[in-house]
Design a protein around this motif. Structure first.
Motif, PDB file in Angstrom:
ATOM      1  N   ASP A 177      47.624  82.263 148.839  1.00  0.00           N
ATOM      2  CA  ASP A 177      47.955  81.292 149.886  1.00  0.00           C
ATOM      3  C   ASP A 177      49.375  81.577 150.347  1.00  0.00           C
ATOM      4  O   ASP A 177      50.302  81.559 149.532  1.00  0.00           O
ATOM      5  N   HIS A 203      50.897  72.990 145.881  1.00  0.00           N
ATOM      6  CA  HIS A 203      49.694  72.735 145.091  1.00  0.00           C
ATOM      7  C   HIS A 203      49.424  73.941 144.192  1.00  0.00           C
ATOM      8  O   HIS A 203      49.896  75.046 144.478  1.00  0.00           O
ATOM      9  N   HIS A 206      43.119  74.654 146.444  1.00  0.00           N
ATOM     10  CA  HIS A 206      43.967  73.520 146.078  1.00  0.00           C
ATOM     11  C   HIS A 206      43.511  73.037 144.712  1.00  0.00           C
ATOM     12  O   HIS A 206      42.372  72.577 144.572  1.00  0.00           O
ATOM     13  N   THR A 254      52.145  76.701 144.983  1.00  0.00           N
ATOM     14  CA  THR A 254      52.771  77.064 146.252  1.00  0.00           C
ATOM     15  C   THR A 254      53.996  76.193 146.477  1.00  0.00           C
ATOM     16  O   THR A 254      54.107  75.089 145.947  1.00  0.00           O
ATOM     17  N   GLU A 295      55.744  75.051 150.022  1.00  0.00           N
ATOM     18  CA  GLU A 295      55.449  75.208 151.447  1.00  0.00           C
ATOM     19  C   GLU A 295      55.950  74.050 152.313  1.00  0.00           C
ATOM     20  O   GLU A 295      55.157  73.342 152.933  1.00  0.00           O
ATOM     21  N   GLU A 318      55.538  79.382 153.299  1.00  0.00           N
ATOM     22  CA  GLU A 318      54.844  79.120 152.035  1.00  0.00           C
ATOM     23  C   GLU A 318      54.748  80.382 151.193  1.00  0.00           C
ATOM     24  O   GLU A 318      54.326  81.429 151.681  1.00  0.00           O
TER      25      GLU A 318
HETATM   26 ZN    ZN Z   1      49.012  75.940 150.539  1.00  0.00          ZN
END
Ligand code: ZN
Ligand code: ZN
Length: 361
Positions: free
Chosen positions: A232, A299, A306, A326, A328, A342
């Motif tokens: 991510d 997250h 997530h 993460t 972000e 992020e």
């Molecule tokens: Zn994210």
């Protein structure tokens, strides 16, 4: 990956969860515990025994996947829905309290379990037992996430120069997705977000037919998947360079960049996720944009895009070495657009290691 120890970790939690056994129905949790990747199945986890109950489509696959991970579980193939129900009922014989994954079982399913499958067993709603184990990644899991991050980095480097050629958001997103797939991703992690110009003020804008122009800030949030594990990353690119931006947009990039760096710098084992959230939020608040940072700071990332732990002021958790999270922060100003940056990082005892490495300039 060290898979067989995961079921043992879960078995050690049964007592304190008030369960004699746990019925794992969430397929991602079943995959985590056994390696089984089929689209239908139940994992019965008793104090000393484990059974995977699935249907005829997965006979060969289930045995092969469990053999590959080294998980010692009985594989039961039910050739009909009633045979599967019967296998589940048989397992419940003598079990007083059966844990059910409350977060993943619908109201209707719970009713069917209670009425048709486990009529003489007390069903105990359990929450987050497997998810808590999943939050701390082993080396094999981190290696998969790191490989997924590297594919995303390379894909962005390949397609980003094309932003100068006025693609639509949708076409650019498709090119990015294709570059991840040809770069070795099994799939994309989630629907890629490309939010350009004024549309960037919508944090989860879906790519549209808007043409990306010089002077746009373009928020690009995307990830690759390897062996079930996600990456991510968000980058915000100024098309035409920062000289093409107005003063507010330039300041947004600077402030969010500083906030994101402050958040990453705060990450370490033993630190509260709320402290990481605060580190980001203070920088943005000092710039006068507290109200424009409209979401949590981050997250967990793993088999789900997530997952635990949440990096937010609410639901504060303590970071542990091996968590992958993460960071972000973002600022969204209607009329000006948005900036979000992020990274996915793995928590270590002394700090963290950043797995997403695409340049932020
Ligand atoms: Zn994210
Ligand atoms: Zn993202």
């Amino acid at each position: 990956m060290e898979v067989p120890s995961r079921v043992r970790g879960l078995q050690a939690c049964l007592d304190s969860a008030g369960c004699d056994a746990l019925l794992v129905t969430h397929l991602i949790n079943i995959r985590y515990l056994t390696g089984f990747t089929g689209s239908s199945g139940y994992l019965w986890v008793g104090p000393t025994s484990v059974s995977l109950i699935t249907d005829g489509r997965y006979d060969e696959q289930a045995r092969g996947e469990l053999y590959a991970t080294g998980v010692m579980a009985e594989v039961i193939i039910g050739r009909s829905p009633s045979a599967i129900r019967e296998a589940l009922s048989d397992h419940a014989e003598g079990v007083r309290n059966l844990g059910i994954e409350a977060e993943h079982v619908s109201w209707a399913e719970q009713g069917r379990y209670a009425r048709d499958v486990f009529p003489s067993t007390t069903l105990v709603p359990s929450s987050g037992l497997v998810e808590a184990l999943r939050a701390v990644k082993d080396r094999g899991e981190v290696a998969r996430i790191e490989a997924a991050c590297a594919i995303a980095d390379a894909a962005l480097a390949t397609v980003a120069p094309g932003l100068e050629h006025r693609p639509t958001e949708a076409v650019f997103a498709l090119e990015l997705d294709a570059a991840m797939r040809t770069g070795g991703a099994d799939a994309v992690s989630f629907d890629t977000i490309v939010a350009s110009g004024p549309l960037g003020s919508r944090p989860h804008h879906m790519p549209s037919d808007r043409v990306i122009e010089r002077g746009d800030l373009v928020v690009i949030d995307f990830g690759a998947m390897i062996d079930g594990y996600h990456s991510d990353m968000t980058r915000t690119i100024a098309v035409g360079g920062s000289a093409a931006l107005d003063a507010t947009q330039r300041r947004m990039l600077t402030v969010v960049g500083e906030a994101q760096a402050a958040g990453v710098a705060a990450v370490a084992a033993g630190v509260s996720t709320a402290a990481v959230d605060t580190a980001c939020r203070e920088v943005i608040a000092a710039a006068g944009w507290a109200e424009a940072f409209v979401h949590g700071t981050g997250h967990g990332v793993g088999l789900d895009i997530h997952e635990a732990p949440r990096v937010a002021a609410t639901d504060a958790a303590t970071l542990l070495a091996g968590h992958v999270v993460t960071v972000e922060p973002g600022v969204y100003l209607p009329g000006h657009g948005g900036v979000r940056i992020e990274d996915t990082v793995v928590v270590t005892e002394s700090g963290c290691r950043t797995l997403t490495r695409a340049p932020k300039s």
